[in-house]
Design an enzyme around this catalytic site. Structure first.
Site, mmCIF file in Angstrom:
data_model
loop_
_atom_site.group_PDB
_atom_site.id
_atom_site.type_symbol
_atom_site.label_atom_id
_atom_site.label_comp_id
_atom_site.label_asym_id
_atom_site.label_seq_id
_atom_site.Cartn_x
_atom_site.Cartn_y
_atom_site.Cartn_z
ATOM 1 C CD GLN A 181 -3.603 -4.581 6.328
ATOM 2 O OE1 GLN A 181 -3.656 -3.515 5.734
ATOM 3 N NE2 GLN A 181 -4.002 -5.698 5.777
ATOM 4 C CG ASP A 184 -10.348 -0.444 5.098
ATOM 5 O OD1 ASP A 184 -9.945 -0.991 4.058
ATOM 6 O OD2 ASP A 184 -9.719 -0.456 6.168
ATOM 7 C CE LYS A 206 -3.888 -2.371 2.094
ATOM 8 N NZ LYS A 206 -4.504 -2.906 3.298
HETATM 9 N N1 GUN Z 1 -6.841 -6.923 5.970
HETATM 10 C C1 GUN Z 1 -7.041 -7.644 4.830
HETATM 11 N N2 GUN Z 1 -7.725 -6.913 3.924
HETATM 12 C C2 GUN Z 1 -7.963 -5.714 4.501
HETATM 13 C C3 GUN Z 1 -8.622 -4.542 4.067
HETATM 14 O O1 GUN Z 1 -9.153 -4.444 2.952
HETATM 15 N N3 GUN Z 1 -8.652 -3.506 4.941
HETATM 16 C C4 GUN Z 1 -8.089 -3.577 6.175
HETATM 17 N N4 GUN Z 1 -8.176 -2.511 6.979
HETATM 18 N N5 GUN Z 1 -7.473 -4.664 6.629
HETATM 19 C C5 GUN Z 1 -7.407 -5.724 5.785
#
Ligand code: GUN
Length: 286
Positions: free
Chosen positions: A97, A120, A53
């Protein structure tokens, strides 16, 4: 022979659009979209996602900050960081995350992130807005699937759409987006009876149940478009999806591979949401 939906290429094109839009945004507003990613503890898979990311943000010209907190972080400390980022004008998107270490409460974290910075789209306010069809952010995976369908030229209106999986992150919002695109939508799950009968009705089948190679050719209607959201390991430890590609590909009209299908789209949609949040912030301050 099915069309193989090339998520890598579609993602690269969309990231290029975001990069160009970001350059124009920076020229107009004098600041870059900013994303803060919080990671607590040392989950290796999460560390890879967060690194990707951060790298993707740099490539499109975003400000990116990563907060690596120790496993022993308390809820109060995590809450305090979220409050600080909620108030930080340089940060337009906040992502914590998941999964979090067991002693921390995910729902408390999701509720604490400002809905305006919730890239998200997990906050109850954003979830509710998706139900109403009046949203700024879509959760990244279903949003990515919709872009793949659009770029492949798949007509959704009037089609039988079957979503296998009912998670808050994928299945439920996916069904809602297909419905808003005028699909006739069925959601199936682990308790669905005569599952193959239902999946065989699908013109568009989206599979997100987390079971390696679960959907086989006999469960798919000839000519269906099959979207595989799974990220599983097969009996040899090799990365695979929820769809048994070898038996489904000859029957489908189009199919996403794993890897290289839905996966590359998710970070791209996170970038899109962050740019949207920055645009909102810029127009709010004018
Ligand atoms: N962990 C795995 N996929 C995601 C996601 O799309 N967002 C977040 N915040 N954590 C994750």
């Amino acid at each position: 022979m099915a069309t193989i939906i090339d998520g890598k290429a579609i993602s690269a094109a969309e990231r290029n659009n975001i990069k160009e839009e970001t350059a124009a945004f920076v020229a107009q507003n004098g600041f870059a979209p900013g994303l803060a990613v919080i990671i607590v503890g040392e989950n290796p898979a999460s560390q890879v996602y967060v690194r990707n990311k951060h790298k993707a943000c740099g490539e499109v010209g975003f400000l990116s900050r990563v907060y690596e907190l120790p496993e022993a972080t308390t809820q109060d400390q995590l809450n305090a960081l979220i409050d600080e980022l909620n108030a930080d004008d340089a940060i337009h998107g906040i992502l914590c995350q998941l999964p979090l270490p067991k002693h921390l409460c995910e729902s408390e974290v999701i509720a604490r992130i400002s809905p305006k910075k919730d890239v998200d789209a997990f906050h109850v306010q954003n979830v509710g807005r998706i139900m109403l069809g009046d949203y700024d952010f879509l959760p990244c995976t279903p949003a990515g699937v919709m872009v793949l369908l659009r770029e492949t030229g798949v007509e959704i209106a009037g089609k039988e759409c079957v979503v296998l999986g009912r998670s808050n992150i994928v299945g439920k919002p996916m069904a809602m987006l297909l419905l808003q695109a005028n699909g006739t939508v069925t959601i199936c799950h682990s308790r669905t009876q005569n599952l193959a009968e239902v999946t065989r009705r699908a013109d568009i089948l989206v599979v997100a149940i987390g079971k390696a190679k679960f959907i086989t050719g006999d469960m798919v209607k000839p000519g269906a478009v099959v979207i595989d959201v799974g990220m599983d390991r097969d009996e040899n430890g090799k990365l695979c999806g929820d769809v048994d590609f070898a038996s489904v590909e000859p029957i489908a009209s189009a199919i996403t591979p794993v890897p290289g299908g839905v996966g590359p789209m998710t970070i791209t949609m996170l970038l899109r949401n962050t740019l949207t949040a920055a645009r909102r912030a810029a127009s709010d301050s004018n």
